[in-house]
Design a protein around this motif. Structure first.
Motif, PDB file in Angstrom:
ATOM      1  N   VAL A  85       0.767  -1.347  -0.090  1.00 48.17           N
ATOM      2  CA  VAL A  85       0.046   0.025   0.055  1.00 48.17           C
ATOM      3  C   VAL A  85       0.745   1.186   0.122  1.00 48.17           C
ATOM      4  CG1 VAL A  85      -1.646   1.339   1.357  1.00 48.17           C
ATOM      5  CG2 VAL A  85      -1.863  -1.348   1.020  1.00 48.17           C
ATOM      6  N   LYS A  86       1.819   1.304   0.877  1.00 42.92           N
ATOM      7  CA  LYS A  86       2.790   2.486   0.765  1.00 42.92           C
ATOM      8  C   LYS A  86       3.282   2.525  -0.574  1.00 42.92           C
ATOM      9  CE  LYS A  86       6.899   4.186   3.542  1.00 42.92           C
ATOM     10  NZ  LYS A  86       7.654   4.732   2.393  1.00 42.92           N
ATOM     11  N   ILE A  87       4.022   1.677  -1.252  1.00 41.44           N
ATOM     12  CA  ILE A  87       4.359   1.677  -2.559  1.00 41.44           C
ATOM     13  C   ILE A  87       3.116   2.545  -3.556  1.00 41.44           C
ATOM     14  CG2 ILE A  87       5.054   0.517  -4.702  1.00 41.44           C
ATOM     15  CD1 ILE A  87       6.532  -1.578  -2.828  1.00 41.44           C
ATOM     16  N   PHE A  88       2.117   2.119  -3.633  1.00 37.84           N
ATOM     17  CA  PHE A  88       0.978   2.533  -4.344  1.00 37.84           C
ATOM     18  C   PHE A  88       0.889   4.043  -3.900  1.00 37.84           C
ATOM     19  CE2 PHE A  88      -1.409  -1.726  -4.285  1.00 37.84           C
ATOM     20  CZ  PHE A  88      -0.773  -2.072  -5.406  1.00 37.84           C
ATOM     21  N   MET A  89       0.853   4.507  -2.762  1.00 35.43           N
ATOM     22  CA  MET A  89       0.909   5.994  -2.366  1.00 35.43           C
ATOM     23  C   MET A  89       2.124   6.585  -2.744  1.00 35.43           C
ATOM     24  SD  MET A  89      -0.289   5.255   1.843  1.00 35.43           S
ATOM     25  CE  MET A  89      -0.159   6.895   2.170  1.00 35.43           C
ATOM     26  N   ASP A  90       3.391   6.017  -2.898  1.00 39.47           N
ATOM     27  CA  ASP A  90       4.488   6.580  -3.465  1.00 39.47           C
ATOM     28  C   ASP A  90       4.123   6.715  -4.990  1.00 39.47           C
ATOM     29  OD1 ASP A  90       5.624   6.778  -1.037  1.00 39.47           O
ATOM     30  OD2 ASP A  90       7.034   4.983  -1.187  1.00 39.47           O
ATOM     31  N   ALA A 181       9.128   3.182 -17.770  1.00 37.81           N
ATOM     32  CA  ALA A 181       7.870   2.366 -17.418  1.00 37.81           C
ATOM     33  C   ALA A 181       7.713   2.173 -15.993  1.00 37.81           C
ATOM     34  CB  ALA A 181       7.931   0.661 -17.938  1.00 37.81           C
ATOM     35  N   LYS A 182       8.280   3.255 -15.347  1.00 36.64           N
ATOM     36  CA  LYS A 182       8.358   3.393 -13.591  1.00 36.64           C
ATOM     37  C   LYS A 182       6.781   3.089 -13.193  1.00 36.64           C
ATOM     38  CE  LYS A 182       9.402   6.229  -9.753  1.00 36.64           C
ATOM     39  NZ  LYS A 182       8.319   5.822  -9.070  1.00 36.64           N
ATOM     40  N   LYS A 183       5.830   3.922 -13.740  1.00 38.69           N
ATOM     41  CA  LYS A 183       4.696   3.764 -12.815  1.00 38.69           C
ATOM     42  C   LYS A 183       3.956   2.354 -13.008  1.00 38.69           C
ATOM     43  CE  LYS A 183      -0.125   5.604 -12.822  1.00 38.69           C
ATOM     44  NZ  LYS A 183      -1.162   6.663 -13.647  1.00 38.69           N
ATOM     45  N   LYS A 184       4.101   1.532 -13.955  1.00 34.65           N
ATOM     46  CA  LYS A 184       3.586   0.041 -14.259  1.00 34.65           C
ATOM     47  C   LYS A 184       4.604  -0.803 -13.352  1.00 34.65           C
ATOM     48  CE  LYS A 184       1.796   0.972 -18.979  1.00 34.65           C
ATOM     49  NZ  LYS A 184       2.121   0.514 -20.593  1.00 34.65           N
ATOM     50  N   ILE A 185       5.959  -0.460 -13.455  1.00 29.64           N
ATOM     51  CA  ILE A 185       6.743  -1.633 -12.493  1.00 29.64           C
ATOM     52  C   ILE A 185       6.234  -1.221 -11.002  1.00 29.64           C
ATOM     53  CG2 ILE A 185       9.168  -1.682 -11.947  1.00 29.64           C
ATOM     54  CD1 ILE A 185      10.117  -1.230 -14.604  1.00 29.64           C
ATOM     55  N   ASP A 186       6.170   0.248 -10.696  1.00 29.37           N
ATOM     56  CA  ASP A 186       5.852   0.301  -9.169  1.00 29.37           C
ATOM     57  C   ASP A 186       4.638  -0.280  -8.889  1.00 29.37           C
ATOM     58  OD1 ASP A 186       8.393   1.468  -8.837  1.00 29.37           O
ATOM     59  OD2 ASP A 186       7.805   3.503  -8.706  1.00 29.37           O
ATOM     60  N   LEU A 187       3.483   0.025  -9.952  1.00 27.42           N
ATOM     61  CA  LEU A 187       2.229  -0.577  -9.404  1.00 27.42           C
ATOM     62  C   LEU A 187       2.246  -2.369  -9.472  1.00 27.42           C
ATOM     63  CD1 LEU A 187      -0.036   1.465 -11.659  1.00 27.42           C
ATOM     64  CD2 LEU A 187      -0.053   1.561  -9.334  1.00 27.42           C
ATOM     65  N   VAL A 189       5.231  -3.853  -8.573  1.00 29.60           N
ATOM     66  CA  VAL A 189       5.660  -4.198  -7.331  1.00 29.60           C
ATOM     67  C   VAL A 189       4.843  -4.271  -6.051  1.00 29.60           C
ATOM     68  CG1 VAL A 189       7.563  -3.675  -5.790  1.00 29.60           C
ATOM     69  CG2 VAL A 189       8.027  -3.702  -8.122  1.00 29.60           C
ATOM     70  N   GLY A 190       3.946  -3.109  -6.029  1.00 34.72           N
ATOM     71  CA  GLY A 190       3.164  -2.992  -5.083  1.00 34.72           C
ATOM     72  C   GLY A 190       2.027  -4.141  -5.032  1.00 34.72           C
ATOM     73  N   MET A 191       1.452  -4.482  -6.183  1.00 35.93           N
ATOM     74  CA  MET A 191       0.570  -5.632  -6.158  1.00 35.93           C
ATOM     75  C   MET A 191       1.050  -6.684  -5.664  1.00 35.93           C
ATOM     76  SD  MET A 191      -1.217  -4.815  -9.981  1.00 35.93           S
ATOM     77  CE  MET A 191      -2.136  -6.308  -9.822  1.00 35.93           C
ATOM     78  N   VAL A 192       2.390  -7.096  -6.177  1.00 32.55           N
ATOM     79  CA  VAL A 192       3.231  -8.171  -5.652  1.00 32.55           C
ATOM     80  C   VAL A 192       3.291  -8.460  -4.238  1.00 32.55           C
ATOM     81  CG1 VAL A 192       5.284  -9.632  -5.463  1.00 32.55           C
ATOM     82  CG2 VAL A 192       4.258  -8.834  -7.692  1.00 32.55           C
ATOM     83  N   PHE A 193       3.592  -7.268  -3.451  1.00 31.49           N
ATOM     84  CA  PHE A 193       3.734  -7.243  -1.969  1.00 31.49           C
ATOM     85  C   PHE A 193       2.333  -7.431  -1.246  1.00 31.49           C
ATOM     86  CE2 PHE A 193       7.735  -5.349  -2.694  1.00 31.49           C
ATOM     87  CZ  PHE A 193       8.540  -5.805  -1.454  1.00 31.49           C
ATOM     88  N   VAL A 194       1.426  -6.693  -1.740  1.00 30.48           N
ATOM     89  CA  VAL A 194      -0.095  -6.972  -1.368  1.00 30.48           C
ATOM     90  C   VAL A 194      -0.588  -8.573  -1.563  1.00 30.48           C
ATOM     91  CG1 VAL A 194      -2.486  -6.214  -1.597  1.00 30.48           C
ATOM     92  CG2 VAL A 194      -0.724  -4.502  -1.578  1.00 30.48           C
TER      93      VAL A 194
END
Length: 205
Positions: A85-90, A181-187, A189-194
């Motif tokens: 969730v923190k990554i999504f916020m970032d 592709a930063k936004k897609k990659i970060d999203l 990563v966030g999905m994987v953590f969640v």
């Protein structure tokens, strides 16, 4: 031969994508190299902790006191979900930014180390994996020093893996590709953590 078996099994475990790898990759792409290195050091310290726990019989402890595993599983799962969730916020805060320097988070070396350690320790299934690894490669009565040697092999393999990973990820061309592709990659990563955290919370074992 048992040390070779430990090295091969642990190498496969290291390269399998998971929260540890994704955290270090994100640090390597969005922060100074020292941050990624300290994050990796924290992760490797976690490997040392789980290695010692597995060798000393934490699996037996979990069987004797199931509530201990349940408590650790809940805490670990909740932490991974929070991290996602923190990554999504970032990602939301960093929207519209285009330069790598502009999106670098302000992460101290101490925080990077602590996050690497906490992410590794957040998954109690690692302890069960390590215990199973020892059970599969070392029969009952194996000398105590053999266990310590196996842990040393695990740490060595992890160190080599993260050294190569950080070296590749911090390459200029890789960083430039990440920007596109930063936004897609970060999203992702966030999905994987969640996903990892939720799966851990809902799992029966």
């Amino acid at each position: 031969m048992f040390l070779l078996s430990v090295a091969m099994i642990w190498a496969v475990a290291c390269v399998t994508p998971g929260p540890n790898t994704l955290l270090i990759m994100r640090y390597a792409l969005t922060a100074p190299r020292q941050v990624a290195i300290l994050g990796a050091c924290g992760t490797i310290t976690g490997t040392l902790c789980w290695g010692l726990a597995g060798w000393l019989g934490i699996n037996a402890l979990f069987q004797a006191a199931p509530f201990a595993y349940l408590a650790l599983k809940i805490v670990g799962g909740a932490y991974l979900v929070w991290l996602g969730v923190k990554i999504f916020m970032d990602v939301r805060k960093a929207r519209q930014r285009a330069e790598l320097d502009a999106v670098r988070p302000d992460i101290s070396l101490k925080t990077a180390y602590r996050m690497g350690l906490a992410t590794n320790l957040a998954n109690p299934k690692t302890a069960l994996f390590v215990a199973s690894l020892f059970a599969a490669t070392m029969p009952a009565g194996t000398p105590f020093l053999y266990g310590l040697a196996a842990i040393a092999v695990m740490i060595t393999v992890s160190t080599i893996y993260y050294t190569v990973l950080i070296g590749l990820i911090t390459h200029r061309r890789v960083a430039a590709a990440y920007l596109k592709a930063k936004k897609k990659i970060d999203l992702g990563v966030g999905m994987v953590f969640v996903g990892f955290g939720t799966r851990l919370l809902l799992s029966h074992r």
